[in-house]
Design a protein around this motif. Structure first.
Motif, short mmCIF file in Angstrom:
data_model
loop_
_atom_site.label_atom_id
_atom_site.label_comp_id
_atom_site.label_asym_id
_atom_site.label_seq_id
_atom_site.Cartn_x
_atom_site.Cartn_y
_atom_site.Cartn_z
N THR A 38 0.14 0.08 -61.38
CA THR A 38 0.35 0.22 -59.95
C THR A 38 -0.75 1.07 -59.34
N PHE A 39 -1.04 0.81 -58.06
CA PHE A 39 -2.01 1.61 -57.32
C PHE A 39 -1.36 2.89 -56.80
N GLY A 40 -0.15 2.76 -56.31
CA GLY A 40 0.55 3.90 -55.76
C GLY A 40 0.16 4.24 -54.33
N ILE A 41 -1.00 3.78 -53.89
CA ILE A 41 -1.44 4.14 -52.54
C ILE A 41 -1.31 2.98 -51.55
N VAL A 42 -1.05 1.78 -52.06
CA VAL A 42 -0.89 0.63 -51.18
C VAL A 42 0.47 -0.02 -51.43
N LEU A 43 0.99 -0.67 -50.41
CA LEU A 43 2.28 -1.33 -50.55
C LEU A 43 2.13 -2.71 -51.18
N LYS A 44 1.14 -3.46 -50.75
CA LYS A 44 0.90 -4.80 -51.32
C LYS A 44 -0.19 -4.68 -52.37
N ARG A 45 0.13 -5.07 -53.57
CA ARG A 45 -0.76 -4.82 -54.70
C ARG A 45 -2.06 -5.61 -54.64
N SER A 46 -2.06 -6.77 -54.02
CA SER A 46 -3.25 -7.62 -54.00
C SER A 46 -4.23 -7.26 -52.88
N ILE A 47 -3.87 -6.34 -52.03
CA ILE A 47 -4.69 -6.08 -50.84
C ILE A 47 -6.08 -5.57 -51.20
N LEU A 48 -6.20 -4.71 -52.19
CA LEU A 48 -7.52 -4.15 -52.51
C LEU A 48 -8.45 -5.20 -53.11
N VAL A 49 -7.93 -6.06 -53.98
CA VAL A 49 -8.80 -7.09 -54.57
C VAL A 49 -9.22 -8.09 -53.50
N CYS A 50 -8.35 -8.44 -52.59
CA CYS A 50 -8.70 -9.36 -51.51
C CYS A 50 -9.70 -8.71 -50.55
N PHE A 51 -9.51 -7.46 -50.24
CA PHE A 51 -10.42 -6.74 -49.36
C PHE A 51 -11.80 -6.64 -50.01
N ALA A 52 -11.83 -6.30 -51.30
CA ALA A 52 -13.10 -6.18 -52.02
C ALA A 52 -13.80 -7.53 -52.12
N LEU A 53 -13.05 -8.60 -52.33
CA LEU A 53 -13.65 -9.92 -52.39
C LEU A 53 -14.26 -10.29 -51.04
N GLY A 54 -13.57 -9.97 -49.96
CA GLY A 54 -14.13 -10.20 -48.63
C GLY A 54 -15.39 -9.39 -48.39
N MET A 55 -15.40 -8.15 -48.87
CA MET A 55 -16.59 -7.33 -48.75
C MET A 55 -17.76 -7.95 -49.51
N LEU A 56 -17.49 -8.42 -50.71
CA LEU A 56 -18.55 -9.02 -51.54
C LEU A 56 -19.10 -10.29 -50.88
N LEU A 57 -18.21 -11.11 -50.35
CA LEU A 57 -18.66 -12.33 -49.67
C LEU A 57 -19.51 -11.99 -48.45
N ALA A 58 -19.14 -10.95 -47.73
CA ALA A 58 -19.93 -10.53 -46.57
C ALA A 58 -21.28 -9.96 -47.01
N MET A 59 -21.28 -9.19 -48.10
CA MET A 59 -22.53 -8.63 -48.61
C MET A 59 -23.50 -9.72 -49.04
N LYS A 60 -22.98 -10.77 -49.65
CA LYS A 60 -23.82 -11.88 -50.13
C LYS A 60 -24.10 -12.91 -49.05
N GLN A 61 -23.53 -12.69 -47.86
CA GLN A 61 -23.67 -13.60 -46.73
C GLN A 61 -23.33 -15.04 -47.14
N ALA A 62 -22.17 -15.17 -47.77
CA ALA A 62 -21.71 -16.46 -48.25
C ALA A 62 -21.40 -17.40 -47.09
N ASN A 63 -21.73 -18.66 -47.25
CA ASN A 63 -21.45 -19.67 -46.25
C ASN A 63 -20.03 -20.18 -46.47
N LEU A 64 -19.08 -19.64 -45.75
CA LEU A 64 -17.68 -20.01 -45.92
C LEU A 64 -17.38 -21.39 -45.36
N LYS A 65 -18.22 -21.91 -44.49
CA LYS A 65 -18.03 -23.26 -43.95
C LYS A 65 -18.17 -24.30 -45.06
N ALA A 66 -18.93 -23.98 -46.11
CA ALA A 66 -19.11 -24.91 -47.23
C ALA A 66 -17.80 -25.14 -47.98
#
Length: 90
Positions: A38-66
């Protein structure tokens, strides 16, 4: 509350993603899916991995339209997985 926590830890996540993206996402994923951990600091356990994945996609400037071409097959697979899981549970 979860979004506030994500914003607070975003500098740390950014540093981790810049240095070791795949191991960082892997650890966050394991923490999200293993019920005992458990994280203990968040209520929804998947939020940090989803947030980090979004950050990585933004950092790599991924073309989400593809990914639009995969929307229908992805929706069908999600529906099939949901039906399969519900059949196993009930």
């Amino acid at each position: 509350r979860d979004l506030f926590v994500c914003i607070l830890v975003s500098p740390v996540l950014l540093l981790l993603l810049q240095r070791a993206a795949i191991p960082s996402l892997s650890i966050l994923f394991v923490l999200a899916v293993v019920p005992v951990l458990t994280f203990g600091i968040v209520l929804k356990r998947s939020i940090l991995v989803c947030f980090a994945l979004g950050m990585l996609l933004a950092m790599k400037q991924a073309n989400l339209k593809a990914l639009d071409r995969l929307a229908v097959p992805g929706a069908v697979l999600t529906l099939l997985a949901a039906v399969g899981l519900s059949a196993m549970l009930y």
